[in-house]
Design a protein around this motif. Structure first.
Motif, PDB file in Angstrom:
ATOM      1  N   GLY A   1       0.967  -1.313   0.035  1.00  0.00           N
ATOM      2  CA  GLY A   1       0.026   0.195  -0.141  1.00  0.00           C
ATOM      3  C   GLY A   1       1.050   1.248  -0.004  1.00  0.00           C
ATOM      4  N   TYR A   2       0.268   2.378  -0.605  1.00  0.00           N
ATOM      5  CA  TYR A   2       0.741   3.781  -0.261  1.00  0.00           C
ATOM      6  C   TYR A   2      -0.263   4.697  -0.129  1.00  0.00           C
ATOM      7  N   ALA A   3       0.194   5.528   1.184  1.00  0.00           N
ATOM      8  CA  ALA A   3      -1.001   6.541   1.284  1.00  0.00           C
ATOM      9  C   ALA A   3      -0.163   7.744   1.382  1.00  0.00           C
ATOM     10  N   ARG A   4      -1.061   8.878   1.153  1.00  0.00           N
ATOM     11  CA  ARG A   4      -0.287  10.420   0.877  1.00  0.00           C
ATOM     12  C   ARG A   4      -1.267  11.245   1.513  1.00  0.00           C
ATOM     13  N   VAL A   5      -0.897  12.263   2.348  1.00  0.00           N
ATOM     14  CA  VAL A   5      -1.383  13.728   2.553  1.00  0.00           C
ATOM     15  C   VAL A   5      -0.587  14.489   2.347  1.00  0.00           C
ATOM     16  N   SER A   6      -1.239  15.942   1.909  1.00  0.00           N
ATOM     17  CA  SER A   6      -0.476  16.901   1.670  1.00  0.00           C
ATOM     18  C   SER A   6       0.299  17.755   2.701  1.00  0.00           C
ATOM     19  N   THR A   7      -0.334  17.836   3.871  1.00  0.00           N
ATOM     20  CA  THR A   7      -0.120  18.599   5.115  1.00  0.00           C
ATOM     21  C   THR A   7      -0.031  18.074   6.287  1.00  0.00           C
TER      22      THR A   7
ATOM     23  N   SER B   1      -4.576  13.671   8.132  1.00  0.00           N
ATOM     24  CA  SER B   1      -4.542  12.519   8.958  1.00  0.00           C
ATOM     25  C   SER B   1      -4.131  11.445   7.904  1.00  0.00           C
ATOM     26  N   LEU B   2      -3.256  10.632   7.970  1.00  0.00           N
ATOM     27  CA  LEU B   2      -3.135   9.599   7.116  1.00  0.00           C
ATOM     28  C   LEU B   2      -3.877   8.275   7.601  1.00  0.00           C
ATOM     29  N   GLU B   3      -4.441   8.336   8.837  1.00  0.00           N
ATOM     30  CA  GLU B   3      -4.915   7.136   9.422  1.00  0.00           C
ATOM     31  C   GLU B   3      -6.212   6.385   8.557  1.00  0.00           C
ATOM     32  N   VAL B   4      -7.040   7.284   7.872  1.00  0.00           N
ATOM     33  CA  VAL B   4      -8.128   6.912   7.208  1.00  0.00           C
ATOM     34  C   VAL B   4      -7.769   5.893   6.161  1.00  0.00           C
TER      35      VAL B   4
ATOM     36  N   ASP C   1      -7.154  -2.709   5.716  1.00  0.00           N
ATOM     37  CA  ASP C   1      -8.503  -3.721   5.430  1.00  0.00           C
ATOM     38  C   ASP C   1      -8.636  -4.496   4.141  1.00  0.00           C
ATOM     39  N   HIS C   2      -7.946  -3.814   3.323  1.00  0.00           N
ATOM     40  CA  HIS C   2      -7.621  -4.366   1.770  1.00  0.00           C
ATOM     41  C   HIS C   2      -6.403  -5.427   1.608  1.00  0.00           C
ATOM     42  N   GLY C   3      -5.973  -5.768   2.854  1.00  0.00           N
ATOM     43  CA  GLY C   3      -4.835  -6.791   2.761  1.00  0.00           C
ATOM     44  C   GLY C   3      -3.443  -6.479   2.466  1.00  0.00           C
ATOM     45  N   CYS C   4      -3.182  -5.159   2.394  1.00  0.00           N
ATOM     46  CA  CYS C   4      -1.634  -4.797   2.183  1.00  0.00           C
ATOM     47  C   CYS C   4      -0.862  -5.287   3.300  1.00  0.00           C
ATOM     48  N   ASP C   5       0.297  -5.814   3.024  1.00  0.00           N
ATOM     49  CA  ASP C   5       1.254  -6.543   3.827  1.00  0.00           C
ATOM     50  C   ASP C   5       2.325  -5.442   4.327  1.00  0.00           C
ATOM     51  N   LYS C   6       2.372  -4.618   3.506  1.00  0.00           N
ATOM     52  CA  LYS C   6       3.473  -3.481   3.959  1.00  0.00           C
ATOM     53  C   LYS C   6       2.763  -2.281   3.220  1.00  0.00           C
ATOM     54  N   ILE C   7       2.864  -1.264   4.126  1.00  0.00           N
ATOM     55  CA  ILE C   7       2.411   0.033   3.677  1.00  0.00           C
ATOM     56  C   ILE C   7       3.496   1.312   3.730  1.00  0.00           C
ATOM     57  N   PHE C   8       3.586   2.118   2.663  1.00  0.00           N
ATOM     58  CA  PHE C   8       4.417   3.238   2.852  1.00  0.00           C
ATOM     59  C   PHE C   8       3.414   4.375   2.854  1.00  0.00           C
ATOM     60  N   SER C   9       4.261   5.590   3.104  1.00  0.00           N
ATOM     61  CA  SER C   9       3.428   6.798   3.261  1.00  0.00           C
ATOM     62  C   SER C   9       3.994   7.976   3.235  1.00  0.00           C
ATOM     63  N   ASP C  10       3.567   9.045   2.780  1.00  0.00           N
ATOM     64  CA  ASP C  10       4.264  10.752   2.791  1.00  0.00           C
ATOM     65  C   ASP C  10       3.150  11.390   3.369  1.00  0.00           C
ATOM     66  N   ILE C  11       3.962  12.682   3.840  1.00  0.00           N
ATOM     67  CA  ILE C  11       3.298  13.877   4.018  1.00  0.00           C
ATOM     68  C   ILE C  11       3.958  15.067   3.164  1.00  0.00           C
ATOM     69  N   ALA C  12       3.316  15.110   2.090  1.00  0.00           N
ATOM     70  CA  ALA C  12       3.934  15.852   0.655  1.00  0.00           C
ATOM     71  C   ALA C  12       2.980  16.072  -0.293  1.00  0.00           C
ATOM     72  N   SER C  13       3.320  16.986  -0.902  1.00  0.00           N
ATOM     73  CA  SER C  13       2.639  17.500  -2.007  1.00  0.00           C
ATOM     74  C   SER C  13       2.458  16.253  -3.252  1.00  0.00           C
ATOM     75  N   GLY C  14       1.423  16.207  -3.614  1.00  0.00           N
ATOM     76  CA  GLY C  14       1.474  15.108  -4.904  1.00  0.00           C
ATOM     77  C   GLY C  14       2.117  15.352  -6.031  1.00  0.00           C
ATOM     78  N   SER C  15       2.535  16.794  -6.168  1.00  0.00           N
ATOM     79  CA  SER C  15       3.213  17.159  -7.284  1.00  0.00           C
ATOM     80  C   SER C  15       4.938  17.077  -7.091  1.00  0.00           C
TER      81      SER C  15
END
Length: 180
Positions: free
Chosen positions: A5-11, A15-18, A25-39
């Protein structure tokens, strides 16, 4: 096949939690995330994700705008993933790159995400222009002559641009402008 999985929020105030919960819940074994602009394509979490993915993995995002903000970036990412034998799937949108129709739908979603971003940017520019006309947007205060002189002195003493910027608490771009 592993779901990654990959999750990102801009600021920071978002919250990344949702997204993280949906990915779990979708069955991701590993999840990466960022708090940064999508661009920002230099996101560390995205880099780590790309390095981690293996052939036959499925990259899962909640929505396509979480992984890329422009059609070009998304198409390049999908091309790179496909070349490595990796598929992309979005939970909230019926999208998967394992079929031609899924790829076409993904491209359409990316077009709309980029359109939304451009509209938001246009509104922001209109707001700034209106504020300038009203005299409420004056920009930042000019730098003092002391700072300008200090930049020149430090540069002559062979300080790097980055060192000058750090020492004077100004951006590297400002240092370059002052040296011109």
């Amino acid at each position: 096949m592993s779901k990654v999985g990959y999750a990102r929020v801009s600021t920071l105030d978002q919250s990344l939690e949702v997204q993280l919960q949906k990915l779990r819940d979708h069955g991701c074994d590993k999840i990466f995330s960022d708090i940064a602009s999508g661009s920002d394509t230099r996101r560390q979490g995205l880099k780590d994700l790309i390095a981690y993915l293996r052939t036959e993995d499925m990259l899962v995002v909640t929505r396509v705008d979480r992984i890329a903000r422009s059609v070009l970036d998304l198409q390049q990412l999908v091309r790179d993933l496909k070349a490595s034998g990796i598929t992309l799937s979005a939970i909230e949108q019926p999208v998967s790159t394992d079929s031609a129709s899924g790829k076409a739908f993904l491209d359409m979603l990316a077009v709309f995400a980029e359109f939304e971003l451009n509209i938001r940017r246009e509104r922001q520019m209109e707001g700034i222009a209106a504020a300038k006309v009203a005299g409420k947007y004056k920009g930042r205060k000019p730098l003092s002559d002391k700072i300008k002189d200090e930049v020149q002195t430090l540069y002559k003493n062979r300080y790097t641009i980055s060192a000058i910027a750090r020492k004077l608490s100004i951006s590297r771009n400002t240092v370059y402008k002052l040296l011109r």
